[in-house]
Design a protein around this motif. Structure first.
Motif, PDB file in Angstrom:
ATOM      1  N   PRO A  94       0.840  -1.198   0.000  1.00 55.06           N
ATOM      2  CA  PRO A  94       0.000   0.000   0.000  1.00 55.06           C
ATOM      3  C   PRO A  94       0.878   1.252   0.000  1.00 55.06           C
ATOM      4  CG  PRO A  94      -0.732  -1.571   1.668  1.00 55.06           C
ATOM      5  CD  PRO A  94       0.596  -2.055   1.174  1.00 55.06           C
ATOM      6  N   LYS A  95       0.504   2.243  -0.799  1.00 54.55           N
ATOM      7  CA  LYS A  95       1.302   3.467  -0.941  1.00 54.55           C
ATOM      8  C   LYS A  95       0.425   4.663  -0.585  1.00 54.55           C
ATOM      9  CE  LYS A  95       4.065   1.163  -4.436  1.00 54.55           C
ATOM     10  NZ  LYS A  95       3.561  -0.141  -3.944  1.00 54.55           N
ATOM     11  N   PRO A  96       0.459   5.077   0.692  1.00 55.88           N
ATOM     12  CA  PRO A  96      -0.418   6.166   1.140  1.00 55.88           C
ATOM     13  C   PRO A  96       0.049   7.537   0.641  1.00 55.88           C
ATOM     14  CG  PRO A  96       0.997   5.453   2.937  1.00 55.88           C
ATOM     15  CD  PRO A  96       1.265   4.523   1.797  1.00 55.88           C
ATOM     16  N   ILE A  97      -0.903   8.384   0.320  1.00 58.09           N
ATOM     17  CA  ILE A  97      -0.632   9.760  -0.072  1.00 58.09           C
ATOM     18  C   ILE A  97      -1.426  10.670   0.867  1.00 58.09           C
ATOM     19  CG2 ILE A  97      -0.838  11.493  -1.900  1.00 58.09           C
ATOM     20  CD1 ILE A  97      -0.639   9.235  -3.941  1.00 58.09           C
ATOM     21  N   HIS A 152      -3.307   9.105   8.320  1.00 60.51           N
ATOM     22  CA  HIS A 152      -4.600   9.560   7.801  1.00 60.51           C
ATOM     23  C   HIS A 152      -4.453   9.960   6.326  1.00 60.51           C
ATOM     24  CE1 HIS A 152      -8.741  10.831   8.537  1.00 60.51           C
ATOM     25  NE2 HIS A 152      -8.495  11.798   7.645  1.00 60.51           N
ATOM     26  N   PRO A 153      -4.090   9.001   5.486  1.00 59.77           N
ATOM     27  CA  PRO A 153      -3.880   9.328   4.067  1.00 59.77           C
ATOM     28  C   PRO A 153      -5.190   9.662   3.371  1.00 59.77           C
ATOM     29  CG  PRO A 153      -3.792   6.961   4.402  1.00 59.77           C
ATOM     30  CD  PRO A 153      -3.884   7.564   5.772  1.00 59.77           C
ATOM     31  N   SER A 154      -5.111  10.565   2.412  1.00 61.19           N
ATOM     32  CA  SER A 154      -6.290  10.905   1.619  1.00 61.19           C
ATOM     33  C   SER A 154      -6.502   9.900   0.489  1.00 61.19           C
ATOM     34  CB  SER A 154      -6.126  12.307   1.015  1.00 61.19           C
ATOM     35  OG  SER A 154      -6.053  13.278   2.036  1.00 61.19           O
ATOM     36  N   LEU A 155      -5.426   9.242   0.107  1.00 62.50           N
ATOM     37  CA  LEU A 155      -5.499   8.278  -0.984  1.00 62.50           C
ATOM     38  C   LEU A 155      -4.466   7.195  -0.745  1.00 62.50           C
ATOM     39  CD1 LEU A 155      -6.611   7.606  -3.891  1.00 62.50           C
ATOM     40  CD2 LEU A 155      -4.718   8.967  -4.780  1.00 62.50           C
ATOM     41  N   VAL A 156      -4.826   5.964  -1.014  1.00 62.81           N
ATOM     42  CA  VAL A 156      -3.888   4.847  -0.906  1.00 62.81           C
ATOM     43  C   VAL A 156      -3.844   4.126  -2.252  1.00 62.81           C
ATOM     44  CG1 VAL A 156      -3.292   2.686   0.235  1.00 62.81           C
ATOM     45  CG2 VAL A 156      -4.346   4.543   1.553  1.00 62.81           C
ATOM     46  N   ARG A 160      -2.814   1.000  -4.168  1.00 60.19           N
ATOM     47  CA  ARG A 160      -2.489  -0.386  -3.829  1.00 60.19           C
ATOM     48  C   ARG A 160      -2.671  -1.266  -5.066  1.00 60.19           C
ATOM     49  NH1 ARG A 160      -4.915  -4.089   1.169  1.00 60.19           N
ATOM     50  NH2 ARG A 160      -3.304  -5.716   1.036  1.00 60.19           N
TER      51      ARG A 160
END
Length: 291
Positions: A119-122, A127-131, A133
């Motif tokens: 998973p690559k959180p942004i 509390h990422p707004s976008l992941v 994966r």
């Protein structure tokens, strides 16, 4: 610029959509049986001047009319810069086509595949707004098909097994199984698989194994394939002659110039370089006047 090997790894999914069913099955992911499969535009650029182009984008339509986009990307090594590009591809395709989107990353080594599927959180930590994966195919997931009987039941999947295991000790056995499988299918499909295997193996020892197999077997398309190898061998001989003349005349040759000469397969161009090599004072003068 993407290499031919890079192109082959994702293009076979576009040319042979049945591979997607195998891919999702290997990953234990349920995917609706498609009624229709279509290639869609890979250009995901908007009005902004930044070009965004995915490798392969396929639209699947289920028996119930639901659509799903699968974006396939070839990845040779870890590259964190791709995370933002992948996020863009997914978001843009979701908006453009108005349906769910899956990103599939195709790798030839297990380490890159493991990185790709993480998973690559942004956004903010915790509390990422976008992941992002992706699902990722690599030699740790794709089975090594070394059994001849199994290879004969699905030559396309065996080809893909060979490409993903190109750097594995098992690739020799996979290629030998594929070699036999090609004799059991129609000529056009066999020719396609042989050529895509040649391209997709890239600059690996496995490619040399495959070439030996192709020249030894009496396939119906052997003559065309052998002719391609013969022409390539002649071009390399001409390229070496150019370098040999420059060496004998004491003309220095940089590594980039040497690579350019050896990479050339245009016989007319090589003949011109050979003639010029008798007179030039620098290696770079060989290329003057080339289109």
């Amino acid at each position: 610029m993407p290499s031919s090997q890079h192109e082959a790894l994702h293009r076979i999914f576009r040319d042979k959509p049945e591979l997607y069913a195998h891919a999702f099955k290997m990953l234990n992911i349920d995917f609706p049986t498609p009624k229709e499969v279509a290639v869609v535009d890979t250009d995901l650029t908007e009005i902004s001047p930044i070009e965004r182009r995915a490798d392969t984008v396929m639209m699947f339509t289920s028996l119930w009319g639901r659509k799903h986009v699968v974006i396939s990307e070839s990845q040779s090594q870890r590259d964190d810069r791709k995370i933002s590009a992948w996020a863009y591809y997914i978001s843009h395709a979701h908006i453009k086509f108005g349906c769910s989107v899956t990103l599939m990353v195709i790798c030839q080594d297990a380490a890159t595949a493991r990185w790709a599927r993480e998973p690559k959180p942004i956004g903010l930590a915790g509390h990422p707004s976008l992941v992002v994966r992706p699902i990722a195919l690599g030699p740790d997931i794709v089975p090594a098909i070394t059994d001849t009987a199994e290879a004969c039941t699905d030559a396309v999947l065996t080809m893909y097994s060979a490409l993903t295991h190109a750097q594995s000790p098992k690739v020799d056995a996979i290629l030998k199984a594929l070699d036999v499988a090609l004799t059991t299918i129609d000529t056009d499909t066999a020719k396609y698989i042989a050529e895509q295997t040649e391209i997709g193996l890239g600059d690996t020892h496995a490619r040399q194994i495959w070439r030996r197999l192709m020249t030894m077997q009496n396939y119906r398309f052997k003559s065309e394939f052998a002719e391609m190898l013969r022409a390539e061998g002649e071009a390399r001989g001409e390229a070496r002659s150019v370098l040999k003349v420059l060496e004998r005349r004491g003309v220095p040759v940089t590594e980039s110039t040497r690579e350019r000469i050896m990479a050339c397969t245009d016989h007319a161009l090589l003949e011109g370089w050979l003639l010029r090599s008798l007179e030039v004072t620098t290696a770079e003068e060989l290329f003057e006047g080339d289109a």
